[in-house]
Write an enzyme that holds these catalytic residues in place. Structure first.
Site, mmCIF file in Angstrom:
data_model
loop_
_atom_site.group_PDB
_atom_site.id
_atom_site.type_symbol
_atom_site.label_atom_id
_atom_site.label_comp_id
_atom_site.label_asym_id
_atom_site.label_seq_id
_atom_site.Cartn_x
_atom_site.Cartn_y
_atom_site.Cartn_z
ATOM 1 N N LYS A 162 0.958 -1.028 0.066
ATOM 2 C CA LYS A 162 -0.026 0.180 0.206
ATOM 3 C C LYS A 162 0.613 1.053 -0.692
ATOM 4 O O LYS A 162 1.713 1.248 0.124
ATOM 5 C CB LYS A 162 -1.174 0.229 1.649
ATOM 6 C CG LYS A 162 -1.665 -1.050 1.323
ATOM 7 C CD LYS A 162 -3.095 -0.915 2.378
ATOM 8 C CE LYS A 162 -4.008 -1.327 3.012
ATOM 9 N NZ LYS A 162 -5.010 -1.723 1.718
ATOM 10 N N ARG A 165 -9.759 -11.322 1.995
ATOM 11 C CA ARG A 165 -10.900 -12.654 1.549
ATOM 12 C C ARG A 165 -10.991 -13.626 1.220
ATOM 13 O O ARG A 165 -11.583 -14.705 1.560
ATOM 14 C CB ARG A 165 -11.729 -11.671 -0.344
ATOM 15 C CG ARG A 165 -10.638 -12.480 -1.369
ATOM 16 C CD ARG A 165 -11.079 -11.226 -2.636
ATOM 17 N NE ARG A 165 -11.428 -9.332 -2.049
ATOM 18 C CZ ARG A 165 -11.710 -9.049 -3.120
ATOM 19 N NH1 ARG A 165 -11.808 -8.922 -4.390
ATOM 20 N NH2 ARG A 165 -11.473 -7.084 -2.431
HETATM 21 N N1 BES Z 1 -7.811 -3.801 4.309
HETATM 22 C C1 BES Z 1 -8.481 -3.475 3.005
HETATM 23 C C2 BES Z 1 -9.185 -2.665 3.058
HETATM 24 C C3 BES Z 1 -9.695 -1.397 3.669
HETATM 25 C C4 BES Z 1 -9.707 -0.239 2.738
HETATM 26 C C5 BES Z 1 -9.904 -1.325 4.925
HETATM 27 C C6 BES Z 1 -9.344 0.961 3.457
HETATM 28 C C7 BES Z 1 -9.906 0.194 5.672
HETATM 29 C C8 BES Z 1 -10.079 1.216 4.753
HETATM 30 C C9 BES Z 1 -8.363 -4.639 2.418
HETATM 31 O O1 BES Z 1 -7.459 -5.873 2.562
HETATM 32 C C10 BES Z 1 -8.163 -3.899 0.566
HETATM 33 O O2 BES Z 1 -6.802 -4.258 0.744
HETATM 34 N N2 BES Z 1 -8.381 -4.570 -0.184
HETATM 35 C C11 BES Z 1 -8.581 -3.686 -1.376
HETATM 36 C C12 BES Z 1 -9.326 -4.959 -2.408
HETATM 37 C C13 BES Z 1 -8.515 -4.599 -3.763
HETATM 38 C C14 BES Z 1 -6.709 -4.938 -3.827
HETATM 39 C C15 BES Z 1 -9.139 -6.004 -4.837
HETATM 40 C C16 BES Z 1 -9.179 -2.296 -1.899
HETATM 41 O O3 BES Z 1 -10.096 -2.614 -1.215
HETATM 42 O O4 BES Z 1 -8.470 -1.390 -2.177
HETATM 43 MN MN MN Z 2 -5.948 -5.625 1.275
#
Ligand code: BES
Ligand code: MN
Ligand code: ZN
Length: 500
Positions: free
Chosen positions: A279, A353
């Site tokens: 990230k 997931r």
């Molecule tokens: N933990 C994150 C989702 C999240 C984002 C929670 C912002 C709280 C605040 C999750 O694991 C994630 O990174 N999701 C990705 C999925 C994508 C790469 C398909 C996302 O939402 O960007």
């Molecule tokens: Mn994630």
């Protein structure tokens, strides 16, 4: 905070702050407020006529009593329009008032219910809203502060009710609200602890403590157990981390004559760096709260252990970090899962997931006959619903409306997303059974439908709390930080199911 109900006459209650509820349209004072007004030589009536905004929602006016009554200060709390009052607002207003009193160093606060006890809500529900607001609104997280003056905290909260026959109902309300408040605040603590402390191992230790104190059965799967169970989706996410993963299983039997089990499954990613698909660094610190779904399940199990609904419940929390390293799983990998289904990894940041897939397969192996999972799953949910509502994806109208009904009565807003079969196209893989990302479009729905592939035709509801698990400011009964969202709704749901 000690909370009790007293029948002391309103003008004689000795406390630092006495809260008076004032509706926006009030011109005539109710009986109790009238008595105070008289003792204060008409100050409250003067206030209303000279400061007409003091009854507006959330408005606070402090009056010093100079010894005219037992309370040192009167806090006139604006309740807004009487017709617009809901239990959720009563809870939020109580929180706002108590947080203000706390900031003013009050050690004892008193309030009255009589003016609020309208025909729309019963006395117990109203009491619960006030007490939950008081406990949730004054929550503080001070574990890591050193050399600070003792934090302000209200020691005594008094509910004044002069009708003795109402005392028993109010006492019941206080007891339930204290349990709910403790459960939500436990979830908040777990979320607020930094990832350096709140590792999967610590999650398991906290679960152990909750289980012991509330007579819940507990089972912790270690990495070797996961290998035996072929939990390769969870193991793949855990590979990049030095911290060993844990699968926490809590079991509550409230109805031994019944073979049905409702499983609450919570995402327990104790830190989500994104893994190799790392990230951006901005706000990455917030990813310590990626175990909020797991915290909600732990808080819920605590409440259920104490409130003892007549229903059987499994609480399942797959816990791991998601880290980049030479051992980490990689974009492009194809991994297996406990179900046997293969998954192409498009991004290592869609890890939630994956761990939920194995947890849900395991829940069914343990006998779950319906499943509710809760997870900080997608940024797309924050885009869609902001931090106001959590997003639902479900395969079953009936269970979904039960969750929604519980959420309406607790005020934790939830909204169902459509689950049209066409969306499933987005998670088809060329080389495996599924892929773990369906791209940017409809990200919350495709994440939900990914999880759905691991549910074997039993009722299931997924709750995405990515936008609601954390609050960036004090607001109503939420304070900055973890909100413990979902605890109140899941406890309510369990109790509703137990009385059906
Ligand atoms: N933990 C994150 C989702 C999240 C984002 C929670 C912002 C709280 C605040 C999750 O694991 C994630 O990174 N999701 C990705 C999925 C994508 C790469 C398909 C996302 O939402 O960007
Ligand atoms: Mn994630
Ligand atoms: Zn995540």
């Amino acid at each position: 905070m000690q909370i009790k109900v007293l029948t002391t006459p309103i003008t004689q209650v000795s406390c630092n702050t006495l809260i008076i509820n004032l509706f926006e349209e009030s011109t005539i004072l109710d009986k109790a407020t009238g008595m105070i007004d008289k003792a204060l030589h008409g100050h409250i009536n003067t206030l209303i006529s000279e400061q007409p905004d003091c009854g507006k929602y959330g408005e606070i006016t402090i009056i010093h009593t100079w010894g005219a009554i037992g309370a040192k200060h009167i806090m006139v709390l604006g309740m807004g329009k009487k017709t617009e009052l809901t239990t959720d607002k009563i809870c939020a207003l109580s929180a706002i008032a108590m947080r203000t009193a706390q900031k003013r160093h009050a050690k004892s606060v008193a309030t009255m219910i009589s003016a609020l006890d309208t025909e729309r809500y019963d006395l117990q529900t109203t009491t619960e809203a006030i007490v939950e607001g008081a406990i949730l609104g004054t929550y503080q997280f001070n574990y890591y502060k050193t050399n600070q003056p003792t934090p302000d905290s209200i020691e005594k909260f008094i509910i004044i009710e002069n009708k003795a026959e109402k005392k028993a109902i109010i006492t019941k309300g206080i007891q339930r609200a204290e349990i709910i408040g403790e459960s939500v605040n436990l979830a908040r603590d777990l979320v607020n602890h930094p990832a350096i402390y709140m590792t999967p191992t610590q999650m398991a230790l906290h679960a152990q403590e909750i289980a012991e104190q509330n007579n819940l059965e507990i089972l912790i799967l270690e990495k070797a157990d996961m290998e035996k169970e072929n939990m390769h989706a969870l193991l793949s996410v855990a590979k990049g981390s030095f911290q060993p993963p844990k699968m926490i299983v809590l079991k509550y039997i409230g109805d031994a004559s019944n073979h049905h089990f409702t499983a609450f499954v919570g995402k327990g990613v104790t830190f989500d760096s994104g893994g190799i698909s790392i990230k951006p660094s901005l706000n990455m610190n917030e990813m310590k709260s990626d175990m909020a779904g797991g915290a909600t399940v732990l808080g819920t199990m605590l409440g259920i252990g104490k409130l003892k609904p007549k229903i059987n419940i499994l609480g399942i929390i797959p816990c791991t970090e998601n880290m980049p390293s030479g051992h980490a799983y990689k974009p492009g990998d194809v991994i297996s899962s406990m179900s046997g289904k293969t998954i192409e990894i498009i991004t290592t940041d869609a890890e939630g997931r994956l761990i939920l897939a194995d947890a849900i397969t395991y829940a069914q192996q343990l006998g779950a006959t319906q499943i509710i999972d809760i997870a900080t799953l997608t940024g797309a949910c924050v885009v869609a619903l902001g931090n106001i509502a959590s997003g639902l994806v479900s395969n079953n109208k009936d269970l979904c409306s039960q969750v929604l009904a519980a959420s309406v009565s607790t005020g934790e807003k939830m909204w169902e997303m459509p689950n049209f079969a066409e969306y499933k196209e987005q998670i088809k893989s060329d080389i495996a059974d599924l892929k773990n990302s369906g791209g940017r479009m409809a990200g919350t729905i495709t994440a939900g439908l990914f999880i759905a592939q691991f549910v074997n035709d039993i009722p299931w509801v997924h709750i995405d709390i990515a936008g609601t698990a954390d609050s960036n400011k004090n607001s109503g009964y939420n304070v900055k930080g973890g909100t413990g969202v979902g605890v109140r709704t899941l406890i309510q749901l369990a109790q509703n199911m137990g009385t059906k």
